[in-house]
Every structure is written in structure tokens, then in C-alpha cells.
Scaffold this motif. Sequence first.
Motif, short mmCIF file in Angstrom:
data_model
loop_
_atom_site.label_atom_id
_atom_site.label_comp_id
_atom_site.label_asym_id
_atom_site.label_seq_id
_atom_site.Cartn_x
_atom_site.Cartn_y
_atom_site.Cartn_z
N ALA A 2 0.90 -1.21 0.03
CA ALA A 2 0.06 0.11 -0.02
C ALA A 2 0.79 1.32 0.11
N ASP A 3 0.20 2.42 -0.61
CA ASP A 3 1.11 3.53 -0.64
C ASP A 3 0.92 4.27 0.90
N ILE A 4 1.56 5.48 0.63
CA ILE A 4 1.47 6.10 2.17
C ILE A 4 0.24 6.85 2.56
N LYS A 5 -0.54 7.12 1.50
CA LYS A 5 -1.79 7.70 1.77
C LYS A 5 -2.86 6.27 2.30
N GLN A 6 -2.65 5.32 1.76
CA GLN A 6 -3.46 4.07 2.40
C GLN A 6 -3.00 3.91 3.73
N ILE A 7 -1.76 3.82 4.18
CA ILE A 7 -1.33 3.85 5.44
C ILE A 7 -1.75 4.99 6.31
N GLU A 8 -1.67 5.97 6.07
CA GLU A 8 -2.00 7.14 6.80
C GLU A 8 -3.62 7.02 7.12
N ASP A 18 -2.08 -4.14 12.66
CA ASP A 18 -2.83 -5.26 13.08
C ASP A 18 -2.83 -5.48 14.46
N GLY A 19 -4.15 -5.28 14.96
CA GLY A 19 -4.38 -5.58 16.68
C GLY A 19 -4.03 -4.50 17.39
N PHE A 20 -3.52 -4.55 18.83
CA PHE A 20 -3.51 -3.72 19.68
C PHE A 20 -2.01 -3.63 20.30
N GLN A 21 -1.13 -4.26 19.49
CA GLN A 21 0.49 -4.35 19.94
C GLN A 21 1.12 -4.42 18.71
N PRO A 22 2.57 -4.11 18.66
CA PRO A 22 3.36 -4.30 17.80
C PRO A 22 3.55 -5.81 17.29
N THR A 23 3.40 -6.01 15.92
CA THR A 23 3.24 -7.42 15.17
C THR A 23 4.24 -7.31 14.01
N SER A 24 4.44 -8.62 13.41
CA SER A 24 4.98 -8.59 12.10
C SER A 24 4.58 -7.90 11.05
N ALA A 25 3.21 -7.38 11.24
CA ALA A 25 2.66 -6.61 10.29
C ALA A 25 3.12 -5.37 10.28
N ASP A 26 3.34 -4.63 11.53
CA ASP A 26 3.99 -3.41 11.66
C ASP A 26 5.37 -3.52 10.96
N VAL A 27 6.16 -4.65 11.43
CA VAL A 27 7.64 -4.46 10.73
C VAL A 27 7.72 -4.58 9.28
N GLU A 28 6.53 -5.49 8.50
CA GLU A 28 6.39 -5.37 7.21
C GLU A 28 6.34 -3.93 6.76
N VAL A 29 5.38 -3.29 7.07
CA VAL A 29 5.34 -1.95 6.60
C VAL A 29 6.26 -1.06 6.73
N TYR A 30 6.88 -1.19 8.13
CA TYR A 30 8.00 -0.11 8.50
C TYR A 30 9.21 -0.35 7.58
N LYS A 31 9.53 -1.63 7.16
CA LYS A 31 10.59 -1.81 6.20
C LYS A 31 10.23 -1.35 4.69
N THR A 32 9.16 -1.67 4.37
CA THR A 32 8.60 -1.09 3.19
C THR A 32 8.79 0.38 3.18
N LEU A 33 8.29 1.33 3.94
CA LEU A 33 8.72 2.70 3.96
C LEU A 33 10.09 2.97 4.08
N GLY A 34 11.08 2.47 4.55
CA GLY A 34 12.38 2.55 4.67
C GLY A 34 13.05 3.89 5.41
N LYS A 35 11.92 4.71 5.29
CA LYS A 35 12.46 6.20 6.30
C LYS A 35 11.12 6.93 6.79
N ALA A 36 11.45 7.75 7.87
CA ALA A 36 10.26 8.45 8.20
C ALA A 36 9.46 9.14 7.38
N PRO A 37 8.28 9.09 7.41
CA PRO A 37 7.36 9.81 6.36
C PRO A 37 7.50 11.47 6.71
N GLU A 38 7.06 12.13 5.72
CA GLU A 38 6.89 13.68 6.02
C GLU A 38 5.81 13.91 7.21
N ALA A 39 5.86 15.08 7.57
CA ALA A 39 4.95 15.59 8.73
C ALA A 39 3.69 15.72 8.22
N THR A 40 3.43 15.65 6.71
CA THR A 40 2.01 15.78 6.36
C THR A 40 1.41 14.72 6.44
#
Length: 222
Positions: A2-8, A18-40
Motif C-alpha cells: 500500500a502507498d503512504i496515503k493508504q497507510i495514513e 494489526d491489533g493492539f500491539q506491535p506485530t510482524s505486520a508493523d515490521v513489514e510496513v515499516y521496512k517497506t517505508l524505509g524512512k520516516a514519512p513527512e509531517a504531512t
Amino acid sequence: MADIKQIEQLLAGKSYIDGFQPTSADVEVYKTLGKAPEATYPHTLRWYNHISSFSSEFDSLPKGTNPLAASSSSAPAAAAEEEDDDDEVDLFGSDDEEDSAEAERIKAERVAKYNEAKAAKTAEKLAAGKTLEVAKSVVTLQVKPWDDETDMEALEREVRAIEKDGLVWGASKLVPVGYGIKMLQITLVVEDAKISLDELQEEIAEIEDHVQSSDVAAMQKL
């Protein structure tokens, strides 16, 4: 992916992918982004910084399901269409009944699961014969103004002026959301038995000259 707008959009009503604690899903999306998104993209930026704190634990996080993976290949074409008239743009999506209903459903589900986990911990302590401590939670609240002309200093003063037994206001910051508008992101600590977040948000909504709406961005037991 998914693109940044879908994530936002997803993180506007959730603390994690996914859920109410950090999971592998967060890691997957985190690694896909590669860097911190803009403040927008304030929701994604807040989530990214939070997940970064778990970087040393990525391999041990529980398995999660990434809902964005399935939808990324069929993003609706309507998402690419934008209104040219600024007067017709709902900057926070508060007038979209379907989005509002979905946000309320997500919030209710999040609070219900949180209360369920809290009750389970209390039961465990009682069964073990432990003395119960005063249950407290740290909450991140997002307070949204009407427009870019809203006096944010006055807004924050009025929010902090709300005093209740069991409520302590903490640090705050202004987060850009676009069109020159910034929302107030403020941390608070509450005693669970004394403070109802729904009632607190209703009281904040009464600051109608400055406040459009408020959302619980994150909630964690102390």
C-alpha cells in the motif's frame, strides 16, 4: 504494498497495523517505508517513530496480518480524484458518515479489547494474591481545530483547563495536517476507574469555538 496515503488512512483510527500491539505486520510496513514519512502524514509519522523503538525486537514480535497487502493491488480509482473547490474539502473527513461510522466502530473495538485485557490482568493479580495498584493509562489525544485560523494556543489552554480527579495533562505538540492547519496532539494520564475517555472527549467537544473533534490516537496501560 500500500502507498503512504493508504497507510495514513489506516493509522488514523488505529495505533498499529494489526491489533493492539506491535506485530510482524508493523515490521513489514515499516521496512517497506524505509524512512520516516513527512509531517504531512501525522498518523504514519507517529506510528513510524513508535515502531522504531522496537527495532531490536522485530524478530520476536508476534505474527500479525497486514490488511494493506491485499488491498494495495486494487486501490480505488476514486482516491485519485480531488475536489478543486477548497470550500468543499472536508479536511478531517468528519462529514463523511461512512468514514465516521467506521472510525467509531474501530474506536469502540479498540477500547473494548483494551478493557478486556485490563480485566484479565486484574483477575490474574487477584488470583495470585497480589495487592492491586491504582490502574492508570497513558493516552495520546488528537484535538482537531476548525481551520487554519483557529487560535491553537487558546484551544490548548481551554483543553488543559478541564480538571478532573484522576486526570493529569502531559506534554503536547502541534502536528501539521495540511492546508496550513495543525492539530493539537496531547498526552494525558488517567486513573481508569475515575476517568471516562468518552465523557472527556464530550467535554472537549463543548469547546465549540475552537474544537471540531478529537480522537484517541494511542492508549497504553501504565
